[in-house]
Motif scaffolding. Structure first.
Motif, PDB file in Angstrom:
ATOM      1  N   ASN A 159       2.214 -13.742   2.194  1.00 39.25           N
ATOM      2  CA  ASN A 159       1.533 -12.742   1.377  1.00 39.25           C
ATOM      3  C   ASN A 159       2.563 -11.905   0.641  1.00 39.25           C
ATOM      4  OD1 ASN A 159      -1.515 -12.787   2.178  1.00 39.25           O
ATOM      5  ND2 ASN A 159      -0.413 -12.890   4.127  1.00 39.25           N
ATOM      6  N   ALA A 179      -1.549  -9.286  -6.006  1.00 39.88           N
ATOM      7  CA  ALA A 179      -1.437  -9.839  -4.654  1.00 39.88           C
ATOM      8  C   ALA A 179      -1.571 -11.347  -4.709  1.00 39.88           C
ATOM      9  CB  ALA A 179      -2.525  -9.258  -3.746  1.00 39.88           C
ATOM     10  N   ARG A 222      -1.689 -14.735  -2.028  1.00 41.71           N
ATOM     11  CA  ARG A 222      -1.776 -15.272  -0.666  1.00 41.71           C
ATOM     12  C   ARG A 222      -1.642 -16.786  -0.732  1.00 41.71           C
ATOM     13  NH1 ARG A 222      -7.466 -14.836   2.095  1.00 41.71           N
ATOM     14  NH2 ARG A 222      -7.698 -16.949   1.252  1.00 41.71           N
ATOM     15  N   ILE A 266       2.837  -8.734  -2.338  1.00 38.43           N
ATOM     16  CA  ILE A 266       2.071  -7.719  -3.063  1.00 38.43           C
ATOM     17  C   ILE A 266       3.038  -6.823  -3.842  1.00 38.43           C
ATOM     18  CG2 ILE A 266       0.433  -5.816  -2.876  1.00 38.43           C
ATOM     19  CD1 ILE A 266      -0.414  -6.995  -0.164  1.00 38.43           C
ATOM     20  N   PRO A 285     -10.963 -11.729   0.916  1.00 35.59           N
ATOM     21  CA  PRO A 285     -10.849 -10.356   1.419  1.00 35.59           C
ATOM     22  C   PRO A 285     -12.089  -9.558   1.050  1.00 35.59           C
ATOM     23  CG  PRO A 285      -9.478 -10.635  -0.527  1.00 35.59           C
ATOM     24  CD  PRO A 285     -10.017 -11.997  -0.195  1.00 35.59           C
ATOM     25  N   VAL A 338      -9.408  -2.273   0.059  1.00 30.43           N
ATOM     26  CA  VAL A 338      -9.454  -3.713   0.310  1.00 30.43           C
ATOM     27  C   VAL A 338      -9.181  -3.958   1.794  1.00 30.43           C
ATOM     28  CG1 VAL A 338      -7.010  -4.002  -0.307  1.00 30.43           C
ATOM     29  CG2 VAL A 338      -8.543  -5.988  -0.339  1.00 30.43           C
ATOM     30  N   GLN A 339      -9.970  -4.841   2.385  1.00 33.34           N
ATOM     31  CA  GLN A 339      -9.732  -5.289   3.753  1.00 33.34           C
ATOM     32  C   GLN A 339      -9.195  -6.705   3.684  1.00 33.34           C
ATOM     33  OE1 GLN A 339      -9.908  -3.578   6.623  1.00 33.34           O
ATOM     34  NE2 GLN A 339      -9.048  -5.385   7.608  1.00 33.34           N
ATOM     35  N   ARG A 340      -7.891  -6.853   3.883  1.00 30.24           N
ATOM     36  CA  ARG A 340      -7.252  -8.158   3.715  1.00 30.24           C
ATOM     37  C   ARG A 340      -7.520  -9.043   4.932  1.00 30.24           C
ATOM     38  NH1 ARG A 340      -4.038  -6.597  -0.635  1.00 30.24           N
ATOM     39  NH2 ARG A 340      -3.247  -4.473  -0.448  1.00 30.24           N
ATOM     40  N   THR A 341      -7.418 -10.319   4.715  1.00 28.33           N
ATOM     41  CA  THR A 341      -7.579 -11.284   5.800  1.00 28.33           C
ATOM     42  C   THR A 341      -6.292 -11.377   6.602  1.00 28.33           C
ATOM     43  OG1 THR A 341      -6.943 -12.985   4.196  1.00 28.33           O
ATOM     44  CG2 THR A 341      -9.285 -12.667   4.590  1.00 28.33           C
ATOM     45  N   ASN A 342      -6.426 -11.627   7.911  1.00 30.52           N
ATOM     46  CA  ASN A 342      -5.248 -11.885   8.733  1.00 30.52           C
ATOM     47  C   ASN A 342      -5.194 -13.373   9.085  1.00 30.52           C
ATOM     48  OD1 ASN A 342      -6.878 -12.360  11.109  1.00 30.52           O
ATOM     49  ND2 ASN A 342      -7.069 -10.128  11.328  1.00 30.52           N
ATOM     50  N   ASP A 383      -5.189  -0.690   1.812  1.00 31.79           N
ATOM     51  CA  ASP A 383      -5.658  -1.508   2.929  1.00 31.79           C
ATOM     52  C   ASP A 383      -6.611  -0.727   3.831  1.00 31.79           C
ATOM     53  OD1 ASP A 383      -3.058  -2.361   1.923  1.00 31.79           O
ATOM     54  OD2 ASP A 383      -3.186  -3.941   3.423  1.00 31.79           O
TER      55      ASP A 383
END
Length: 818
Positions: A496, A523, A525, A498, A596, A567-571, A218
């Motif tokens: 989410n 992962a 979502r 993972i 993401p 990876v930059q995951r969504t919030n 992340d």
């Protein structure tokens, strides 16, 4: 006969008890002194072992006169080890202790460790920072300006880190990064959790810019790990910090006076197999402020301009408590349990005057004018709970199996009250409320074994986080009653999950250190929206490779290089499609199908250690797929729709440098800088608008300290962030200079600190930030003016067992923590 037997048994029992008690009354005492100057070495560590099997039997700490006593010892053969930081260990063997003997060893001379001092000559002058194969480590104590604040005030001084006027934290220009506290990841957003942690409790900061496969992938900016203070050796540590703000220099015409006060207390105890640490804090830190804005929109050839100005202030406080218990029953097993509970509150008041003018662009005629007042009160608050359990077992072949589990709960909720008033008439009155609790769970199992000249580590991790949001938008009718508006209300549930496995090998061969690994991740979502029958499910299978090397060159130079995929995951804030009226000008919403970001990172650089300090430089590159951007479009004549969207591709090429210097015994200097080129290209709004923006960005963090005397010091601190490009515009530069003066008493145990924060003096233009965005049919620019020339007074008391009459460098924390 029976009576005689009873008497014999009773006599035998009394003799046995007496012998047992008698055997437990032996003792050993002595005085630990410095072999050179014969001064007592207070708080030295004394341990006693049995000769037969070298089992640690007991231990104690010498008092301020260097005296110690070991009581309640059985008769037997023992040896004693005397240790203290910076000294050679002293072994006293062949101690034959008789029953009921009181053995006095007299003076025990221990000598300074010359090798340690020589090493410190290289490292000790630059103990404020340590460069390792995959990270940079900084001591928090060097940043006096952060005292009494939060962890945000500490980390903003790192060469890779910058904090803007909105309080948003960036690492190498990226607002996405993973936060660890004592190695434990947190799922609440970085700004929220770091603002809960007092700066006084931060021991050091690790910047992991090219993380290996054992870490979560992340965060495109890498990882920030905060380690908190705790006891280092057997004994007790106790510290108290109190702070208060002096009256405000500037009020900006705000309705209320700002309140600033707080305190924290830390306690730790370590004895033999047990270790306990606990802390609590309260911080009230209001901020005055003002804002100036200018906006126009164009709809059907009608241009509406609505410049504005007015109050923008914050009332905010937080409190919390933490504890951690560690238990090591033997050298092969270690248990740890930790807990944190806290509460955070923030009110943001924006009382703004608007001057609305409508113009027909066809003929330039003014067709309408309106002046009105907007009162906007936004509230955010939440309860936070984190708990973790860890267990590690070391096998006979030195391999290690470790298990950890973490639970996190954040009861996030708030509201936005928005009223537009013209004269004495309220012509719009809206209320947004939300409840968005977060539940997170994480468990992992790791195994490490030495193979050849290195270590092989493998593990599995499962992560689960859920948010069950309830968002209500209502408007007041003519009767003053609030009526729910279904189009802007609803429930959003996000889950989410993972699963990940990894393996990596790390070793050393001569002057070369290396780490190489691979992480696989599945992962899923799942997002459901009450007003949308269609499910929003996203599933990924990804590989995250990584590799790092560190090579020792001549004369203290080292070369390092690293690559990794992130990876930059969504919030949920970015995903939530339900519009929220944050304030009069904007309607905010997310995108339920937002992707993401995936990032490839590469870096290479050099480090140098020398007698007066250290230096490093790193060249880095980031390739970002699906960059997430916050963009505007026209919703109504006086309202912009602010949404999150993916915008093609972005690249960042940069150089960061940093140095710690100690030119003289009374002057130390730290400097860090980051320069990068950011380029973003793509399309937004269903490919209808092209995005192309590029610019150079830089940040500078400076810190200098002058020892005016052995108990008086002066420190200056500066954080500067240049203009930054966005998908539709630019954020202006941001400057924050600070000065502190510190006086210590009672041999350093008591200190008083006067801080001058956000120095401005009417001409520096500090603590201001302008945000500008524009498109073919709109333009908006807002200047946020935050309070300057804030004065704070801090008092700290530390009953610290490591306080020494002989001045020793504090570099060994690197050995303890890493």
């Amino acid at each position: 006969m029976i009576k005689k037997i009873k008497k014999v048994i009773l006599l035998f029992f009394v003799l046995s008890l007496s012998t047992s008690l008698f055997a437990q009354t032996s003792s050993i005492e002595g005085v630990v002194v410095d072999s050179k100057n014969q001064l007592p070495v207070d708080f030295a560590n004394i341990s006693i072992y049995t000769v037969k099997d070298s089992v640690l039997l007991n231990g104690t700490i010498a008092n301020q006169e260097g005296k110690f006593i070991l009581k309640n010892l059985k008769a037997g053969n023992y040896y004693i080890k005397v240790q203290f930081l910076g000294y050679q260990s002293k072994l006293i063997s062949d101690l034959n202790l008789a029953a009921n003997q009181k053995l006095n060893l007299g003076k025990i001379n221990i000598a300074l460790n010359q090798q340690f001092l020589n090493e410190v000559k290289v490292v000790g002058q630059q103990v404020q920072s340590v460069n390792k194969i995959d990270k940079q480590v900084y001591k928090a104590d060097q940043f006096v300006a952060a005292k009494g604040g939060t962890a945000v005030d500490v980390i903003k001084n790192m060469p890779s880190v910058s904090v803007d006027g909105q309080g948003e934290i960036s690492v190498r220009g990226s607002k996405g990064f993973l936060v660890l506290i004592n190695g434990k990841p947190v799922q609440t957003d970085a700004q929220t959790i770091l603002s809960q942690l007092p700066a006084n409790m931060v021991e050091n900061i690790e910047l992991v810019t090219a993380p290996s496969a054992k870490y979560d992938p992340d965060g495109k900016g890498g990882i920030i790990n905060i380690t908190t203070k705790k006891g280092a050796d057997d004994g007790v540590f106790f510290g108290v910090n109190l702070q208060g703000g002096l009256p405000s220099v500037r009020t900006y015409g705000n309705k209320e006076s700002q309140q600033r006060f707080g305190g924290d207390v830390t306690f730790s105890y370590k004895k033999a197999k047990w270790e306990l640490s606990a802390s609590a804090n309260y911080l009230r830190n209001d901020n005055a402020g003002y804002r100036e804005g200018d906006v126009f929109t164009i709809i059907n050839n009608i241009k509406t301009t609505f410049p504005s100005n007015g109050e923008r202030s914050f009332d905010k406080y937080n409190y919390g408590g933490r504890f951690n218990i560690g238990f090591n029953p033997d050298k092969n097993n270690a248990f740890s349990i930790g807990f944190f509970a806290g509460y955070k509150f923030q009110d943001r008041l924006a009382d703004i005057d608007y001057d609305n003018t409508k113009t027909n662009l066809s003929n330039g005629q003014v067709i309408g004018r309106k002046q009105y007042f907007n009162s906007n009160l936004q509230n955010k608050q939440g309860d936070f709970v984190l708990g973790n359990f860890d267990y590690a077992h070391t096998f006979s072949n030195k391999s290690q199996l470790s298990f950890s589990t973490l639970y996190e709960f954040a009861n996030l909720n708030g509201s936005t009250k928005n009223r537009n008033i013209e004269g004495a008439t309220i012509f719009q009155n809206t209320l947004n409320t939300y409840k968005n609790p977060l539940n997170g769970f994480r468990t992992k199992l790791d195994y490490a074994i030495n193979i050849g000249k290195g270590k092989l580590e493998s593990g599995y991790q499962y992560r689960l986080d859920k948010q069950d949001g309830d968002f209500i938008y209502s408007e007041a009718n003519t009767s003053g009653n609030f009526v729910v508006i279904p189009a802007f209300s609803g429930e959003v549930k996000a889950t989410n999950q993972i699963h990940s496995v990894y393996s990596q090998y790390a070793g050393k061969s001569g002057k070369l250190e290396y780490i190489s690994g691979l992480r696989y991740e599945y992962a899923n979502r799942d997002l459901t929206i009450s007003s949308d029958p269609n499910p929003h499910v996203l599933t990924f299978n990804n590989l995250f490779p990584s590799a790092n090397i560190l090579y020792g060159l001549n004369k203290g130079w080292k070369f390092k290089a690293g690559v990794s995929r992130r990876v930059q995951r969504t919030n949920n804030f970015e995903l939530n499609p339900i519009p929220e009226r944050e304030h009069s000008e904007t309607l905010e919403q997310g995108d339920a199908d937002l992707l993401p970001e995936f990032i490839y990172l590469a870096e290479t650089g050099f480090t140098k250690s020398f007698n007066k300090g250290s230096f490093f430089s790193t060249l880095y590159f980031q390739d970002i797929k699906n960059p997430i951007q916050r963009v505007n479009s026209v919703y109504a004549d006086t309202i912009l729709n602010r949404v999150f969207t993916n915008a093609g591709r972005a690249k960042r090429v940069g150089l960061e440098v940093g140095t710690n210097l100690e030119p003289t015994k009374w002057w130390s200097f730290y400097a860090g800088a980051n320069l990068y080129n950011y380029n973003i290209e793509g399309t937004i709004f269903n490919n209808s608008v092209e995005v192309r923006n590029e610019a150079w960005v830089y940040s500078i963090n400076l810190n200098t300290n002058f020892m005016l005397s052995s108990s008086l010091s002066l420190q200056g601190n500066l954080n500067y962030l240049s203009n930054r490009p966005t998908a539709q515009g630019e954020d202006s530069r941001f400057l924050s200079p600070n000065t502190s003066i510190k006086k210590t008493f009672l041999k350093g145990r008591l200190s008083a600190l006067l801080q001058w924060q956000n120095m401005d003096m009417g001409f520096i233009n500090s603590n201001k930030q302008r945000i500008t965005t524009f498109g073919s049919d709109f333009y908006t620019t807002t200047n946020y003016i935050y309070e300057t020339d804030v004065f704070m007074l801090n008092l700290s008391f530390n009953l610290n067992k490591l306080t020494k009459k002989i001045k020793l460098p504090g570099s060994e924390f690197g050995e303890k923590e890493f």
